[in-house]
Design a protein around this motif. Structure first.
Motif, PDB file in Angstrom:
ATOM      1  N   ASP A   1      40.182  23.091  16.905  1.00  0.00           N
ATOM      2  CA  ASP A   1      40.312  23.042  15.447  1.00  0.00           C
ATOM      3  C   ASP A   1      39.671  24.215  14.714  1.00  0.00           C
ATOM      4  O   ASP A   1      39.785  24.305  13.490  1.00  0.00           O
ATOM      5  N   ASN A   2      39.005  25.105  15.452  1.00  0.00           N
ATOM      6  CA  ASN A   2      38.283  26.214  14.825  1.00  0.00           C
ATOM      7  C   ASN A   2      38.537  27.515  15.578  1.00  0.00           C
ATOM      8  O   ASN A   2      37.732  27.926  16.423  1.00  0.00           O
ATOM      9  N   PRO A   3      39.631  28.193  15.254  1.00  0.00           N
ATOM     10  CA  PRO A   3      39.939  29.455  15.940  1.00  0.00           C
ATOM     11  C   PRO A   3      38.780  30.451  15.823  1.00  0.00           C
ATOM     12  O   PRO A   3      38.129  30.532  14.783  1.00  0.00           O
ATOM     13  N   SER A   4      38.522  31.146  16.901  1.00  0.00           N
ATOM     14  CA  SER A   4      37.475  32.172  16.963  1.00  0.00           C
ATOM     15  C   SER A   4      36.068  31.629  16.737  1.00  0.00           C
ATOM     16  O   SER A   4      35.177  32.356  16.319  1.00  0.00           O
ATOM     17  N   VAL A   5      35.855  30.356  17.031  1.00  0.00           N
ATOM     18  CA  VAL A   5      34.526  29.773  16.885  1.00  0.00           C
ATOM     19  C   VAL A   5      33.613  30.350  17.972  1.00  0.00           C
ATOM     20  O   VAL A   5      34.050  30.624  19.088  1.00  0.00           O
ATOM     21  N   THR A   6      32.344  30.547  17.634  1.00  0.00           N
ATOM     22  CA  THR A   6      31.401  31.088  18.617  1.00  0.00           C
ATOM     23  C   THR A   6      30.642  29.956  19.300  1.00  0.00           C
ATOM     24  O   THR A   6      30.582  28.834  18.803  1.00  0.00           O
ATOM     25  N   GLN A   7      30.055  30.301  20.446  1.00  0.00           N
ATOM     26  CA  GLN A   7      29.222  29.334  21.169  1.00  0.00           C
ATOM     27  C   GLN A   7      28.121  28.789  20.273  1.00  0.00           C
ATOM     28  O   GLN A   7      27.862  27.584  20.264  1.00  0.00           O
TER      29      GLN A   7
ATOM     30  N   ARG B   1      36.055  32.452  27.308  1.00  0.00           N
ATOM     31  CA  ARG B   1      35.043  33.072  26.452  1.00  0.00           C
ATOM     32  C   ARG B   1      35.392  34.545  26.314  1.00  0.00           C
ATOM     33  O   ARG B   1      35.796  35.177  27.283  1.00  0.00           O
ATOM     34  N   LYS B   2      35.228  35.066  25.106  1.00  0.00           N
ATOM     35  CA  LYS B   2      35.495  36.493  24.886  1.00  0.00           C
ATOM     36  C   LYS B   2      34.543  37.020  23.823  1.00  0.00           C
ATOM     37  O   LYS B   2      34.053  36.272  22.976  1.00  0.00           O
ATOM     38  N   ARG B   3      34.276  38.310  23.887  1.00  0.00           N
ATOM     39  CA  ARG B   3      33.432  38.948  22.882  1.00  0.00           C
ATOM     40  C   ARG B   3      34.108  38.853  21.527  1.00  0.00           C
ATOM     41  O   ARG B   3      35.311  39.053  21.404  1.00  0.00           O
ATOM     42  N   SER B   4      33.321  38.565  20.522  1.00  0.00           N
ATOM     43  CA  SER B   4      33.839  38.432  19.157  1.00  0.00           C
ATOM     44  C   SER B   4      34.204  39.796  18.587  1.00  0.00           C
ATOM     45  O   SER B   4      33.470  40.774  18.774  1.00  0.00           O
ATOM     46  N   ASP B   5      35.325  39.846  17.895  1.00  0.00           N
ATOM     47  CA  ASP B   5      35.693  41.065  17.171  1.00  0.00           C
ATOM     48  C   ASP B   5      34.840  41.210  15.920  1.00  0.00           C
ATOM     49  O   ASP B   5      34.610  42.312  15.442  1.00  0.00           O
ATOM     50  N   ARG B   6      34.363  40.075  15.384  1.00  0.00           N
ATOM     51  CA  ARG B   6      33.544  40.086  14.169  1.00  0.00           C
ATOM     52  C   ARG B   6      32.117  40.544  14.443  1.00  0.00           C
ATOM     53  O   ARG B   6      31.505  41.197  13.625  1.00  0.00           O
ATOM     54  N   ASP B   7      31.588  40.134  15.599  1.00  0.00           N
ATOM     55  CA  ASP B   7      30.198  40.430  15.946  1.00  0.00           C
ATOM     56  C   ASP B   7      30.134  40.599  17.456  1.00  0.00           C
ATOM     57  O   ASP B   7      30.229  39.617  18.191  1.00  0.00           O
ATOM     58  N   LYS B   8      29.992  41.812  17.910  1.00  0.00           N
ATOM     59  CA  LYS B   8      30.040  42.111  19.344  1.00  0.00           C
ATOM     60  C   LYS B   8      28.952  41.394  20.146  1.00  0.00           C
ATOM     61  O   LYS B   8      29.044  41.277  21.358  1.00  0.00           O
ATOM     62  N   ARG B   9      27.917  40.907  19.474  1.00  0.00           N
ATOM     63  CA  ARG B   9      26.865  40.161  20.173  1.00  0.00           C
ATOM     64  C   ARG B   9      27.273  38.723  20.440  1.00  0.00           C
ATOM     65  O   ARG B   9      26.714  38.058  21.302  1.00  0.00           O
ATOM     66  N   ALA B  10      28.242  38.212  19.692  1.00  0.00           N
ATOM     67  CA  ALA B  10      28.646  36.813  19.782  1.00  0.00           C
ATOM     68  C   ALA B  10      29.777  36.623  20.787  1.00  0.00           C
ATOM     69  O   ALA B  10      30.560  37.541  21.060  1.00  0.00           O
ATOM     70  N   VAL B  11      29.848  35.410  21.325  1.00  0.00           N
ATOM     71  CA  VAL B  11      30.909  35.037  22.252  1.00  0.00           C
ATOM     72  C   VAL B  11      31.773  33.974  21.584  1.00  0.00           C
ATOM     73  O   VAL B  11      31.270  32.934  21.157  1.00  0.00           O
ATOM     74  N   GLU B  12      33.071  34.272  21.478  1.00  0.00           N
ATOM     75  CA  GLU B  12      34.012  33.326  20.882  1.00  0.00           C
ATOM     76  C   GLU B  12      34.658  32.485  21.976  1.00  0.00           C
ATOM     77  O   GLU B  12      34.764  32.910  23.127  1.00  0.00           O
TER      78      GLU B  12
END
Length: 171
Positions: free
Chosen positions: A72-78, A107-118
């Protein structure tokens, strides 16, 4: 699949005696007047019924919650999932590893924040989440059935109000 018509955690006195429990019911009148105790008892009953009802998915309640939250939440981070579901990050990482091992989540690196995992569902994960959600709809209907449709809806609204009020007080 395990069919239920009502909460099955209410065992008979004969079952209690056979399982080594007291022969007489304990007086819990005082505790039954407290919301925390009653919510906890209901939670235990619901969790006991969750596993047979969702057996075909192999999901625990936490895994089910993670799958639906990711769906329900596309691109949500861990971190966002951990915060929303009140799961400690190390525990969430274990859940994610299990779901990833079943090819349900990537799991993939976030495009919004490279430190976060989406987190994203795989095609297989999307199918599993759809089946789990269908089971959840039936499970929720059966869980609330003793209240009737109107009271069941009001009960959920009241629980939501209590959660929101307590969450607002924690800020």
């Amino acid at each position: 699949m395990h069919k239920r018509t009502s909460l099955s955690a209410n065992k008979s006195l004969a079952d209690d005696v056979a399982n080594g429990h007291p022969k007489r019911p304990l007086d819990l009148t005082a505790l039954q007047q407290t919301p925390g105790f009653m919510i906890r008892m209901l939670q235990i009953q619901i969790f006991e019924e969750f596993f047979p009802h969702f057996a075909e998915t192999g999901f625990s309640p936490a895994e089910h919650s993670v799958m639906i939250t990711v769906r329900d939440n596309p691109s949500v981070t861990q971190s966002e999932v951990a915060n929303a579901l009140r799961i400690q990050l190390p525990n969430l990482v274990k859940i994610l590893a299990k779901l990833e091992g079943k090819d349900l989540i990537k799991r993939k690196r976030s495009d919004r924040d490279k430190r976060a995992v989406e987190l994203v569902l795989t095609a297989r994960g999307t199918q599993a989440a759809a089946r789990a959600w269908a089971l959840a709809q039936e499970f929720n209907r059966l869980t609330l059935a003793p209240l009737g449709i109107k009271d069941g809806r009001q009960f959920l609204q009241m629980l939501s109000r209590l959660v929101r009020a307590r969450s607002a007080g924690a800020d």
